[in-house]
Design a protein around this motif. Structure first.
Motif, PDB file in Angstrom:
ATOM      1  N   LEU A 265      39.590  53.120  46.995  1.00 57.58           N
ATOM      2  CA  LEU A 265      39.737  51.664  46.934  1.00 57.58           C
ATOM      3  C   LEU A 265      38.445  51.030  46.414  1.00 57.58           C
ATOM      4  CD1 LEU A 265      41.407  49.113  47.525  1.00 57.58           C
ATOM      5  CD2 LEU A 265      40.695  49.254  49.908  1.00 57.58           C
ATOM      6  N   ALA A 266      37.317  51.510  46.933  1.00 55.89           N
ATOM      7  CA  ALA A 266      36.020  50.949  46.514  1.00 55.89           C
ATOM      8  C   ALA A 266      35.772  51.212  45.031  1.00 55.89           C
ATOM      9  CB  ALA A 266      34.900  51.549  47.361  1.00 55.89           C
ATOM     10  N   GLN A 267      36.108  52.419  44.598  1.00 58.72           N
ATOM     11  CA  GLN A 267      35.910  52.742  43.169  1.00 58.72           C
ATOM     12  C   GLN A 267      36.722  51.803  42.296  1.00 58.72           C
ATOM     13  OE1 GLN A 267      37.015  56.868  42.961  1.00 58.72           O
ATOM     14  NE2 GLN A 267      35.055  57.535  43.822  1.00 58.72           N
ATOM     15  N   GLY A 268      37.984  51.605  42.668  1.00 64.56           N
ATOM     16  CA  GLY A 268      38.870  50.740  41.881  1.00 64.56           C
ATOM     17  C   GLY A 268      38.387  49.300  41.886  1.00 64.56           C
ATOM     18  N   LEU A 269      38.032  48.787  43.053  1.00 63.80           N
ATOM     19  CA  LEU A 269      37.616  47.380  43.158  1.00 63.80           C
ATOM     20  C   LEU A 269      36.297  47.137  42.437  1.00 63.80           C
ATOM     21  CD1 LEU A 269      38.490  46.509  46.892  1.00 63.80           C
ATOM     22  CD2 LEU A 269      39.802  45.936  44.853  1.00 63.80           C
ATOM     23  N   SER A 270      35.418  48.139  42.477  1.00 69.33           N
ATOM     24  CA  SER A 270      34.084  47.948  41.873  1.00 69.33           C
ATOM     25  C   SER A 270      34.172  47.808  40.348  1.00 69.33           C
ATOM     26  CB  SER A 270      33.145  49.087  42.256  1.00 69.33           C
ATOM     27  OG  SER A 270      33.610  50.279  41.682  1.00 69.33           O
ATOM     28  N   THR A 334      46.966  47.921  45.734  1.00 70.62           N
ATOM     29  CA  THR A 334      45.989  46.882  46.105  1.00 70.62           C
ATOM     30  C   THR A 334      45.032  46.617  44.950  1.00 70.62           C
ATOM     31  OG1 THR A 334      46.129  47.506  48.421  1.00 70.62           O
ATOM     32  CG2 THR A 334      44.151  46.314  47.766  1.00 70.62           C
ATOM     33  N   ILE A 335      44.516  47.681  44.354  1.00 69.24           N
ATOM     34  CA  ILE A 335      43.563  47.510  43.245  1.00 69.24           C
ATOM     35  C   ILE A 335      44.214  46.690  42.124  1.00 69.24           C
ATOM     36  CG2 ILE A 335      42.236  48.731  41.449  1.00 69.24           C
ATOM     37  CD1 ILE A 335      42.089  51.116  43.535  1.00 69.24           C
ATOM     38  N   GLU A 336      45.458  47.039  41.794  1.00 72.12           N
ATOM     39  CA  GLU A 336      46.143  46.327  40.705  1.00 72.12           C
ATOM     40  C   GLU A 336      46.382  44.864  41.053  1.00 72.12           C
ATOM     41  OE1 GLU A 336      46.170  47.133  37.676  1.00 72.12           O
ATOM     42  OE2 GLU A 336      45.168  48.897  38.486  1.00 72.12           O
ATOM     43  N   LYS A 337      46.761  44.601  42.305  1.00 71.40           N
ATOM     44  CA  LYS A 337      47.040  43.212  42.719  1.00 71.40           C
ATOM     45  C   LYS A 337      45.769  42.379  42.717  1.00 71.40           C
ATOM     46  CE  LYS A 337      51.329  43.935  45.060  1.00 71.40           C
ATOM     47  NZ  LYS A 337      52.324  43.326  45.896  1.00 71.40           N
ATOM     48  N   VAL A 338      44.660  42.975  43.156  1.00 73.76           N
ATOM     49  CA  VAL A 338      43.387  42.231  43.162  1.00 73.76           C
ATOM     50  C   VAL A 338      42.975  41.965  41.718  1.00 73.76           C
ATOM     51  CG1 VAL A 338      40.927  42.310  43.766  1.00 73.76           C
ATOM     52  CG2 VAL A 338      42.635  43.141  45.402  1.00 73.76           C
ATOM     53  N   ARG A 339      43.093  42.993  40.860  1.00 82.11           N
ATOM     54  CA  ARG A 339      42.720  42.826  39.449  1.00 82.11           C
ATOM     55  C   ARG A 339      43.544  41.689  38.821  1.00 82.11           C
ATOM     56  NH1 ARG A 339      40.632  46.712  36.469  1.00 82.11           N
ATOM     57  NH2 ARG A 339      41.681  48.369  37.607  1.00 82.11           N
ATOM     58  N   ALA A 340      44.849  41.711  39.046  1.00 79.95           N
ATOM     59  CA  ALA A 340      45.725  40.702  38.448  1.00 79.95           C
ATOM     60  C   ALA A 340      45.318  39.302  38.920  1.00 79.95           C
ATOM     61  CB  ALA A 340      47.174  40.997  38.824  1.00 79.95           C
ATOM     62  N   PHE A 341      45.032  39.181  40.209  1.00 78.00           N
ATOM     63  CA  PHE A 341      44.656  37.859  40.744  1.00 78.00           C
ATOM     64  C   PHE A 341      43.349  37.362  40.129  1.00 78.00           C
ATOM     65  CE2 PHE A 341      41.959  35.747  44.038  1.00 78.00           C
ATOM     66  CZ  PHE A 341      42.528  34.484  43.929  1.00 78.00           C
ATOM     67  N   ILE A 342      42.348  38.240  40.063  1.00 79.90           N
ATOM     68  CA  ILE A 342      41.033  37.827  39.538  1.00 79.90           C
ATOM     69  C   ILE A 342      41.165  37.466  38.041  1.00 79.90           C
ATOM     70  CG2 ILE A 342      38.636  38.598  39.071  1.00 79.90           C
ATOM     71  CD1 ILE A 342      38.910  38.455  42.040  1.00 79.90           C
ATOM     72  N   GLU A 343      41.963  38.244  37.310  1.00 79.17           N
ATOM     73  CA  GLU A 343      42.112  37.960  35.871  1.00 79.17           C
ATOM     74  C   GLU A 343      42.903  36.676  35.595  1.00 79.17           C
ATOM     75  OE1 GLU A 343      41.578  42.568  34.381  1.00 79.17           O
ATOM     76  OE2 GLU A 343      43.552  41.618  34.125  1.00 79.17           O
ATOM     77  N   GLU A 344      43.843  36.388  36.497  1.00 82.27           N
ATOM     78  CA  GLU A 344      44.673  35.171  36.309  1.00 82.27           C
ATOM     79  C   GLU A 344      43.899  33.887  36.569  1.00 82.27           C
ATOM     80  OE1 GLU A 344      47.991  35.426  39.003  1.00 82.27           O
ATOM     81  OE2 GLU A 344      48.650  37.278  38.018  1.00 82.27           O
ATOM     82  N   ARG A 345      42.832  33.974  37.360  1.00 84.22           N
ATOM     83  CA  ARG A 345      42.107  32.740  37.766  1.00 84.22           C
ATOM     84  C   ARG A 345      41.470  32.014  36.587  1.00 84.22           C
ATOM     85  NH1 ARG A 345      37.634  32.863  40.494  1.00 84.22           N
ATOM     86  NH2 ARG A 345      37.812  30.957  41.673  1.00 84.22           N
TER      87      ARG A 345
END
Ligand SMILES: Cc1ncc(COP(=O)(O)O)c(C=O)c1O
Length: 345
Positions: A265-270, A334-345
């Motif tokens: 998870l940390a690798q993906g989020l980082s 989770t990684i994909e959902k966080v990425r999508a949210f951050i990119e959509e902002r």
């Protein structure tokens, strides 16, 4: 929902519930205030054995276990030393002050650890103006530091210094098995450098309720009395101790899976721009996104709508905890959902 708020949300397994039913069928439950619950007695014996201590006590929660440990090794008016970000200081309702009559000296450690030389500098000597300092508490793993491990050598060095200074050591080892697994040592190797240890059955080990306190027989005798005072003397409590005993015997080794998932998870989020992450050592991940100007409340609400739950660790800081109910697939989602949210902002 992918629930990364805490390992406390884990529910019992089929086998755990089976162990409860079997203990009931064998007629092992009894009144534990009279010392007659055979399951509790077995659990306490095993906990003491696993931790290499003389005796153990089953308590309702980690908070109660920490409090009875403090009460049993101090007197009202004493001062205790806590790491500045410790769970006892932050999240246990100040019971040490209200119930124990204790004052606290907080020391900001390094990754949750108070190095011996720092402790020595902070401990006040004997003086007519000063309270008596009697105990230092260690938290292993350290929750607010991001699940950081205090190593066996660090425990040893601190313990030796406390003995020079005449202090008792209590370990808030809510996740001591995570600390042990992460460094490939048995938990008793860490516990040997502490006069008392509290550990939780109800976190990564997945038992529904309960924690243990271990230490000398004399200490446990005092702790048992304080537990009664706090309303923790329970009756046919084997009904929950049976689940705890099963967890203690069968759930420790699987914690490695949680650590592996936390790393993933940390690798993906980082890799997501704007996320800064503390490299996890166990099952707790702490990250922030201050540079994005995103608050933890905004992030948590948005992710909840997308089906992932996190905990706030401050205005810009988030905690995620991996546990038995989080699979590798959940981590990738989770990684994909966080990425999508951050990119959509
Ligand atoms: C480090 C630490 N200590 C103590 C506790 C208290 O445990 P409980 O919630 O069972 O009171 C927790 C709970 O999350 C914890 O994380």
């Amino acid at each position: 929902m992918i629930d990364l708020r805490s390992d406390t949300i884990t529910y019992p397994t089929e086998e755990m519930m089976q162990a409860v039913v079997e203990a009931f069928r064998r007629g092992e439950f009894g009144d534990d205030v009279y010392g007659e619950d055979q399951v509790v007695n077995k659990l306490e014996e095993r906990a003491a054995e696993i931790m290499g201590k003389e005796a153990a006590l089953f308590v309702t929660s980690g908070t109660q276990g920490n409090l009875v440990s403090l009460l049993s090794q101090t007197h009202p008016g004493d001062e205790i030393i806590l790491e500045a970000d410790s769970h006892i200081y932050w999240y246990e309702v100040g019971g040490f002050a209200r119930i124990g009559g204790l004052s606290v000296r907080r020391i900001a450690g390094v990754n949750g650890y108070i190095p011996p030389e720092m402790l020595e500098k902070e401990v006040r000597g004997v003086d007519i103006h000063f309270p008596k300092t009697t105990l230092v508490a260690v938290e292993n793993t350290h929750n607010r530091a991001g699940g950081k491990v205090i190593t066996k050598d660090q425990m040893k060095a601190l313990y030796e210094k406390t003995k020079e200074l005449g202090l008792a050591v209590h370990t808030d080892g809510a996740r001591i098995f995570n600390a042990a697994i992460a460094q490939g040592v048995p938990a008793r190797d860490l516990a040997q450098y502490s006069d008392s240890v509290m550990f939780c059955l109800s976190k990564g080990l997945s038992a529904p309720i309960g924690s243990m306190v271990v230490g000398s027989s004399e200490f446990i005798k005092k702790a048992r009395k304080f537990r009664k005072m706090l309303g923790g003397g329970m009756r046919q409590v084997g009904i929950i101790a049976a689940a705890g005993l099963w967890a203690l015997e069968h759930m420790v080794d699987r914690l490695q899976e949680d650590h592996d998932n936390a790393k993933l998870l940390a690798q993906g989020l980082s890799k997501i721009e704007g996320i800064h992450i503390v490299e996890p050592e166990t099952n707790i991940i702490v990250f922030d996104f201050k540079t994005l100007g995103l608050t933890s409340a905004e992030f948590i609400n948005a992710m909840k709508e997308r089906g992932v739950l996190f905990t706030s660790f401050g205005t810009y800081k988030i905690r995620a905890v991996t546990h038995r109910q989080i699979s590798k697939d959940d981590v990738m989602t989770t990684i994909e959902k966080v990425r999508a949210f951050i990119e959509e902002r």
